[in-house]
Design an enzyme around this catalytic site. Structure first.
Site, PDB file in Angstrom:
ATOM      1  N   HIS A 105       0.602  -1.155  -0.034  1.00 56.57           N
ATOM      2  CA  HIS A 105       0.111  -0.066   0.198  1.00 56.57           C
ATOM      3  C   HIS A 105       0.964   1.354  -0.008  1.00 56.57           C
ATOM      4  CE1 HIS A 105      -1.896  -3.423   2.336  1.00 56.57           C
ATOM      5  NE2 HIS A 105      -2.840  -3.212   1.434  1.00 56.57           N
TER       6      HIS A 105
HETATM    7 FE1  FES Z   1       0.451  -1.869   3.779  1.00 58.87          FE
HETATM    8 FE2  FES Z   1       2.833  -2.162   3.955  1.00 58.87          FE
HETATM    9  S1  FES Z   1       1.954  -0.507   2.988  1.00 58.87           S
HETATM   10  S2  FES Z   1       1.445  -3.895   4.577  1.00 58.87           S
END
Ligand code: FES
Length: 141
Positions: A105
């Protein structure tokens, strides 16, 4: 005697040794400890200077680099390779800080393993470790 040696075995199982001579400056080693990935980074002086120049109060999870490393040998950083967002394994030499980047993410960590951008709330965790008497072997755990 039987119970003493049993404890020693349990301790030994939970610890690993890492020979730092095998990691060149500017490189990271990825290993596994207690089922989790661990990043061991032999930082360059430039990397150390860079992370130490960041104002701590500008950080989401305010921690100095000094708090996260060994005072006598600040070029060495040991962190768990587990993103503090949802637990993915960040990739090395990537992201806005050219350090660790979690593509799940989009969390960006610096060369101190501190969260700098993206959804992760906390810095990469620093496990308990120390240099052994030879000053080149890291004992993790
Ligand atoms: Fe979501 Fe690493 S940014 S698990």
């Amino acid at each position: 005697i039987a119970s003493l040696s049993a404890s020693a075995d349990v301790l030994a199982l939970g610890s690993i040794e890492i020979d730092t001579n095998t990691i060149s400056e500017g490189q990271s080693l990825v290993t596994k400890w207690r089922g989790k990935p661990v990043f061991v980074r032999h930082r360059t002086q430039g990397e150390v200077d860079q992370v130490r120049s960041v104002p701590t109060d500008s950080l989401r999870d305010p921690q100095t680099d000094d708090e996260r490393t060994n005072a006598a040998q600040p070029k060495w950083l040991v962190v768990l390779g587990v993103c503090t967002h949802l637990g993915c394994v960040p990739i090395d030499d990537a992201g806005d800080y050219n350090a660790w980047f979690c593509p799940c993410h989009g969390s960006h960590y610096d060369r101190s393993g501190r969260i700098r951008k993206g959804p992760a709330p906390l810095n990469l965790e620093v496990p308990t470790w120390k240099f052994m008497e030879d000053n080149t072997t890291i004992l993790l755990g």
